[in-house]
Design an enzyme around this catalytic site. Structure first.
Site, PDB file in Angstrom:
ATOM      1  N   ASP A  67      26.931  -1.928  33.332  1.00 46.81           N
ATOM      2  CA  ASP A  67      27.714  -2.556  34.251  1.00 46.81           C
ATOM      3  C   ASP A  67      28.209  -3.717  33.696  1.00 46.81           C
ATOM      4  O   ASP A  67      27.395  -4.946  33.818  1.00 46.81           O
ATOM      5  CB  ASP A  67      27.035  -2.455  35.722  1.00 46.81           C
ATOM      6  CG  ASP A  67      27.980  -3.279  36.695  1.00 46.81           C
ATOM      7  OD1 ASP A  67      29.017  -3.593  36.369  1.00 46.81           O
ATOM      8  OD2 ASP A  67      27.316  -3.579  37.861  1.00 46.81           O
ATOM      9  N   LYS A 129      36.321 -10.613  32.371  1.00 48.71           N
ATOM     10  CA  LYS A 129      36.848  -9.682  32.631  1.00 48.71           C
ATOM     11  C   LYS A 129      38.248  -9.620  33.306  1.00 48.71           C
ATOM     12  O   LYS A 129      39.003  -8.527  33.258  1.00 48.71           O
ATOM     13  CB  LYS A 129      35.940  -8.815  33.860  1.00 48.71           C
ATOM     14  CG  LYS A 129      35.853  -7.481  34.049  1.00 48.71           C
ATOM     15  CD  LYS A 129      34.741  -6.783  34.491  1.00 48.71           C
ATOM     16  CE  LYS A 129      35.000  -5.465  35.128  1.00 48.71           C
ATOM     17  NZ  LYS A 129      33.773  -4.975  35.963  1.00 48.71           N
ATOM     18  N   GLU A 230      33.501   2.241  38.368  1.00 47.97           N
ATOM     19  CA  GLU A 230      32.327   1.605  38.915  1.00 47.97           C
ATOM     20  C   GLU A 230      31.740   2.273  40.493  1.00 47.97           C
ATOM     21  O   GLU A 230      30.603   2.635  40.340  1.00 47.97           O
ATOM     22  CB  GLU A 230      32.489   0.172  39.139  1.00 47.97           C
ATOM     23  CG  GLU A 230      32.302  -0.605  37.735  1.00 47.97           C
ATOM     24  CD  GLU A 230      32.937  -1.969  37.887  1.00 47.97           C
ATOM     25  OE1 GLU A 230      33.617  -2.489  38.935  1.00 47.97           O
ATOM     26  OE2 GLU A 230      33.191  -2.661  36.743  1.00 47.97           O
ATOM     27  N   ASP A 252      33.586  -1.211  47.017  1.00 45.67           N
ATOM     28  CA  ASP A 252      33.148  -2.002  45.839  1.00 45.67           C
ATOM     29  C   ASP A 252      33.676  -3.545  45.822  1.00 45.67           C
ATOM     30  O   ASP A 252      34.895  -3.164  45.042  1.00 45.67           O
ATOM     31  CB  ASP A 252      33.210  -1.074  44.447  1.00 45.67           C
ATOM     32  CG  ASP A 252      32.590  -1.889  43.354  1.00 45.67           C
ATOM     33  OD1 ASP A 252      32.213  -2.927  43.494  1.00 45.67           O
ATOM     34  OD2 ASP A 252      32.563  -1.309  42.374  1.00 45.67           O
TER      35      ASP A 252
END
Lengths: 626, 123
Positions: A67, A129, A230, A252
């Protein structure tokens, strides 16, 4: 190749209005799609043939699930048939996705990089990211929020400026450093070489963001077997041991992105019904609200704009994150920032209190933005909220009570709290890794990729194929079965030769790193040997025969000299020689009441000095004061 | 069960079944029910179960045999259509099958006496 051009020829689905449809052997609902993107189709083809050649051969090598988060990353692996979190070298279950370069060019990754961020804001890269696979024009807002300099390269892509070593990095390279550490630590933990991984990305990542993430893996020397979403990964972890049918909604909210997925789970099949999200919304934004609030009130009081001071900004950001976390359990948080800046009048401090209510007020528009994706995902899945059996919360930001409140008011349900929001994605990635490695047999994942076209078709084949936000030229084409072209251009991924360069550079760095570490270890070991020997000689005093003592002292001096010179291989050799003499010393003591010291002296280093190929000259950066 | 010692025989049979039914045309349409190994009167739950069984056998992560991927895509296409109430009833209309059963509420047993799930073609 700076930009990818994907040409998609598709024949309109002609089912209902046009019954004279010909058979289509592939594609969905009569839609046959072919890709002519060199970039995405070539690796895919290669992959296919690989699979065929090595089919059914189960590799003993461990595949891990990673992850790769905006703020924190985690690694999972299948152990004894169950996914477990792999702890890092520091013993932590998550690793900050932070990379820093110090003034003397040392690279720091993870917690140690995060810890020094305040004193080195321009060279500490976090939330990378948010920039991976993006064009500069897409991330103007994000670029303003970080303490390092984000610049635009000739292709309009994002580069991160690192003044400490005078280099501009692609976001892929920084992510590669994080991946490298994660995998190195995992290898140590699992006591196995790790070179293959399943890496997760937000469901709402587009094709170039996915490709860039894969490239990051390659730069790190890692084979990324699959990129999975994810929220889907989270559902795998959640449903791994559940056999009954359930419709679940995964909510999420990570550090930088927000995803909602609706899945149907049962009989080992995980089918993603819909997915929705917001790539510009995450926990970082909540921190930013606190930062802005603090900076604004400071400006009002003192007339100084702290946001212009990189170091102050970094301290504000850290404190804001801490306050946000505290407000998940407490109703108010104390904020104390002494010496935040100085004026002619002297040092200035921030000393204030943030209540949960105030925090929620500051973030009210962010909280509002959580609603639409949830509604969209239900609509796309053609479900109503009453069809949802479980709501799974993923990402640290779902600990914010106001976020949970929004979920509850949207779904009318108490969210499931059986999963750890920080770990569930890595655990799910490990499950998929297990599927690909052949360790997990009774699970299969059917995913959709909402914005992507090319990359995800292998294995994750259930793509709805026509990307959501692509406008199709539909005029005059209803049911005509006419061939149409869509051209998608401007992908912000790295040219392949640049990736190659980064791969070899990373390999070189990793070798240098290893040598550096070896140099430091050797030197520390030598220091300790010197200390121990001197101590022993002192303690033994007169008991040591003079000739033996002389020899030991000679070697001791040699070693001290070698340490100051700092050539690793020489230190190793001299240390081995000294050890030999010390052994002789022990021997002589042992034999003392009786015979004379045994065999006349050792012939110096023998088997102990392994002159390896890496016996190059290395300068250790650390010099002890003697 | 045919030759239990040959690995993957049931996967192979499932693949062949899918292709046979995909070639089967009803009113010019593919026999999507046949592809999924179910009957047109089966409830959505029965169809889903059969779909999942096939997916676990044919998914590229599970099955590298040639033809499996094509069969998997056909199975996916069938499920894509038959899991959508609107598309399913449109399909039923064209193939002129049991219009009345599926127009109202296909998986609700109370509308008409739902027929017992017929045995699936391939275990």
């Amino acid at each position: 190749m700076a930009s990818t051009a994907a040409q998609i020829h598709l024949i309109r689905p002609s089912f209902a209005p046009n019954p004279t449809r010909t058979t289509s052997k592939s594609g969905f609902f009569g839609t046959s799609v072919s890709f002519t993107t060199p970039k995405s189709s070539l690796p895919r083809l290669r992959k296919c043939s690989n699979r065929r050649n090595h089919s059914l051969r189960v590799a003993a090598e461990k595949v891990v699930g990673i992850d790769l988060g905006t703020t924190n990353s985690a690694v999972g692996a299948m152990e004894g048939g169950k996914p477990v979190i792999v702890t890092n070298a520091e013993g932590q279950r998550t690793t900050p996705s932070v990379v820093a370069y110090t003034k003397n060019g040392d690279r720091l990754v993870g917690q140690i990089a995060k810890r020094q961020a305040v004193v080195n804001p321009e060279n500490t890269f976090f939330s990378v990211k948010r920039f991976i696979g993006r064009k500069m024009i897409e991330v103007d807002e994000e670029a303003k929020q970080v303490s390092y300099n984000v610049v635009r390269d000739d292709n309009g892509n994002v580069k991160l400026d690192c003044p400490a070593i005078g280099k501009q990095f692609a976001a892929e390279e920084i992510s590669a450093q994080v991946l490298r550490k994660l995998v190195d630590d995992a290898s140590k933990f699992l006591n196995e070489k790790v070179s293959k991984a399943v890496v997760t990305v937000p469901a709402y990542f587009n094709d170039s963001q996915r490709t860039a993430t894969k490239d990051a893996g390659r730069i790190a020397g890692l084979e990324v077997l699959r990129i999975i979403n994810e929220p889907t990964a989270a559902s795998l972890a959640y449903g791994f041991e559940r056999k009954n049918n359930e419709t679940i909604l995964v909510f999420d909210l990570g550090g930088g992105t927000f995803d909602v997925s609706v899945l149907e789970v049962g009989d080992g099949v995980f089918e993603v019904l819909s997915t929705s999200g917001d790539t510009h919304l995450g926990g970082d934004d909540f921190d930013k609200r606190i930062v802005d609030w603090l900076a604004l009130s400071f400006k009002n009081d003192e007339g100084i704009d702290l946001l212009k001071d990189k170091q102050a900004l970094q301290r504000l950001t850290e404190t804001a994150e801490k306050a946000k976390m505290e407000l998940s359990t407490l109703t108010q948080a104390n904020i104390s920032l002494p010496f935040i800046t100085a004026t002619a009048d002297g040092p200035k401090h921030i000393e204030t209190t943030l209540t949960r209510a105030k925090f929620e007020e500051l973030c009210s528009d962010l909280l509002d933005r959580l609603k639409t994706p949830v509604q969209n995902s239900l609509r796309d899945a053609k479900l109503s909220i009453s069809d949802i059996d479980e709501v799974i919360l993923v990402g640290g930001s779902t600990r914010i009570p106001a976020v949970q409140g929004v979920v509850k008011s949207l779904t009318g349900k108490d969210p499931n709290v059986t999963v750890n929001p920080d770990e569930v994605v890595a655990l799910g990635a490990a499950v998929q890794a297990g599927v690909l490695a052949g360790d997990v047999s009774d699970i299969v994942l059917l995913d959709v990729t909402p914005l992507s076209i090319g990359l995800e078709t292998l294995g994750g084949v259930m793509t709805k194929i026509i990307p959501r936000n692509t406008t199709l030229p539909t005029s005059k084409s209803e049911g005509s079965g006419k061939k149409q072209d869509i051209t998608i251009t401007g992908a912000s991924t790295l040219p392949s030769d640049e990736v190659e360069r980064m791969v070899s550079e990373a390999e070189r760095f990793s070798k240098e790193d290893k040598e550096k570490r070896d140099a430091i270890d050797t030197k520390n070991q030598a220091d300790s040997v010197v200390y121990q020997t001197e101590k022993q000689l002192k303690e033994l005093g007169e008991k040591v025969p003079a000739e033996v003592k002389e020899k030991v002292e000679a070697k001791l001096e040699e070693l001290k000299k070698a340490i100051t010179e700092g050539v690793t291989q020489v230190i190793k050799d001299t240390m081995a020689a000294l050890n030999q003499e010390v052994m002789q010393l022990g021997q002589s003591l042992y034999n003392q009441p009786g015979a004379t010291p045994g065999a006349g002296g050792a012939d110096g280093p023998s088997e102990a000095s392994n002159k390896g190929p890496e016996g190059d000259v290395i300068d250790a950066d650390f010099t002890d004061s003697k | 069960s045919l030759y239990p010692r040959i690995d993957g025989i049931s996967q192979l049979l499932a693949t062949i079944d899918v292709f046979i039914y995909a070639d089967n045309k009803i009113n010019g349409e593919v026999d999507w029910y046949g592809v999924l190994g179910v009957n047109p009167l089966d409830t959505e739950d029965v169809i889903r179960k059969s779909f999942r069984k096939l997916v676990l056998m044919l998914h590229p992560d599970k099955n590298n045999a040639s033809g499996a991927n094509g069969a998997f895509l056909l199975v996916s296409e069938a499920w894509e259509l038959l899991s959508d109430k609107t598309k399913r009833s449109a399909y039923d209309r064209i193939t002129s099958l049991h219009r009345s059963q599926h127009n109202v509420q296909p998986q609700c047993a109370s509308t008409t006496a739902a027929p017992p799930p017929a045995p699936a073609q391939n275990g």
